[in-house]
Design an enzyme around this catalytic site. Structure first.
Site, mmCIF file in Angstrom:
data_model
loop_
_atom_site.group_PDB
_atom_site.id
_atom_site.type_symbol
_atom_site.label_atom_id
_atom_site.label_comp_id
_atom_site.label_asym_id
_atom_site.label_seq_id
_atom_site.Cartn_x
_atom_site.Cartn_y
_atom_site.Cartn_z
ATOM 1 C CB THR A 191 49.696 44.201 36.985
ATOM 2 O OG1 THR A 191 49.579 43.964 38.390
ATOM 3 C CG2 THR A 191 51.081 44.716 36.669
ATOM 4 C CE LYS A 192 46.408 42.997 41.942
ATOM 5 N NZ LYS A 192 47.843 43.311 41.972
ATOM 6 C CG ASN A 193 41.268 41.707 36.435
ATOM 7 O OD1 ASN A 193 42.408 41.434 36.077
ATOM 8 N ND2 ASN A 193 40.417 40.786 36.851
#
Length: 396
Positions: A191-193
């Site tokens: 879910t990170k950038n």
């Protein structure tokens, strides 16, 4: 609430945190599989070099998670039983679990109600003769007040470990988050950038600490597996410490190698989503209002990792958990980042924490909702989120 059909159905449900993936990553993963070298190897080494170059530091060590990075940073500090590490109550459980696994004692300092980051004044109140380190979390991608925290650390001769799980792009007064303290720990969770599925990275001010972390991350062995089994001939290894199985695989690094060059372009996309949300939600009528993120501080860059709103029933007309359920019924995935740590039974029982001891974090944790914000979102996705929020608040 309106009897109209939901904005989206289960067939096109907007998944919270769905990552942006492009053909280059897919091709690299396939090439990695075809090479038969899927464990720690040349792709991981390249990803480490590329990340270090992006951060402007001499070296970085890739690991299988940010949790592993935090743990090994504290192992490198040689924490002893009773040593205290001050951190925030508004964070994922991994932050304090890493302190516990390293043998330390986590101590909480409440947050600033505007930034939602750890409050330096509260940190000062928590320092004792057992304090060894401060562990600030750059919440949602907003940099902590590092000038104040570093001044406190210098005065009391404390280490600073930056939890940059949300803050790959974050800048503070022209410097990259994670390079201001003694250690910087990053996440590439799905879910990170930018993502590697599971994965993390650590940088360190002291090169000896980073070299030790590299050894600790692969069983305490003195040679990487790919160097032992590579085409330069077999190399024997020596176990020099009781290490951990924390290494990143080339299969993961194959994703990161192509994600990293897009980090700035992806930030621009999330910035545009953020701007649309701000514009849409700042004009909600009285009695239907949400608490919005504070503006970005001067001379900083917010990573725009989480767009969090506060749902206060007196201001919005709806309870937070009712809002969560209603958004899901509208076909929009949302998150809670985070219920404050003292709310959880384990920490209450083991550490004696009580929510009322940290009133700002407790209030925020009971009101906070994260709305979708991703480089993968299209214009229609953003419009659907805004429509869903307005319907849930019964504005339309």
């Amino acid at each position: 609430m309106s009897e109209r059909p939901p904005v989206r159905t289960k067939d096109n449900f907007l998944v919270f945190g769905s990552p942006a993936l492009e053909q280059e990553e897919i091709d690299e993963v396939v090439a990695c599989l075809k090479s038969r070298w899927i464990g720690t190897g040349p792709r991981t080494a390249q990803f480490e070099r590329d990340f270090a170059a992006y951060k402007g530091v001499p070296a970085a060590v890739a690991l299988h998670s940010c949790t592993a990075a935090l743990h090994l940073a504290m192992v490198a500090l040689n924490l002893k039983p009773g040593d205290e590490v001050i951190t925030t109550p508004l964070t994922f459980c991994a932050t304090v679990n890493a302190i516990l696994h390293a043998g330390g004692t986590p101590v909480l300092a409440d947050i600033d109600p505007a930034t939602l980051n750890i409050d330096p004044e509260k940190v000062r109140e928590k320092i004792t003769d057992r304090t060894r380190a401060i562990l600030p979390v750059h919440f949602a991608g907003r940099p902590c007040d590092m000038d104040a925290l570093l001044a406190i650390a210098a005065k009391h001769k404390l280490a600073v470990i930056e939890d940059c799980a949300h803050a790959i792009e974050t800048l503070y007064h022209g410097r990259h988050a994670g390079t201001l303290g003694d250690f910087g720990c990053y996440s590439f969770y799905v879910t990170k950038n930018i993502i590697t599925g599971e994965g993390g990275m650590v940088v360190a001010k002291n090169p000896d600490d980073l070299a030790r972390i590299k050894v600790l991350g692969l069983h305490g062995m003195s040679a990487d597996a790919w160097k032992r089994f590579g085409d330069e001939g077999y190399k024997h290894y020596a176990v020099v410490e009781a290490g951990f199985k924390y290494n990143m695989m080339d299969l993961q690094a194959a994703l990161g190698l192509h994600q990293l060059p897009r980090v700035d372009a992806y930030h621009v996309k999330r910035e545009a989503v953020w701007t649309e949300y701000d514009a849409a939600f700042s004009s909600l009528p009285a009695g239907k209002r949400l608490g919005l993120p504070a503006p970005q501080e001067p001379n900083t860059l917010h990573a725009r990792h989480l767009y969090t709103v506060l749902v206060d029933k007196d201001e919005s007309g709806i309870l937070r958990d009712d809002f969560l359920m209603a958004m899901t019924r509208q076909g929009i995935g949302v998150g809670v980042h985070y219920l404050s740590l003292p709310e959880h039974p384990y920490y209450q029982e083991r550490l004696g924490w009580k929510p009322e001891q940290y009133p700002v974090a407790a209030r925020v944790g009971r009101q906070i909702v994260s709305l979708p914000i991703s480089a993968r979102l299209e214009k229609q996705d953003v419009a659907d989120v805004i429509t869903a929020v307005r319907r849930v608040l019964e504005v339309e």
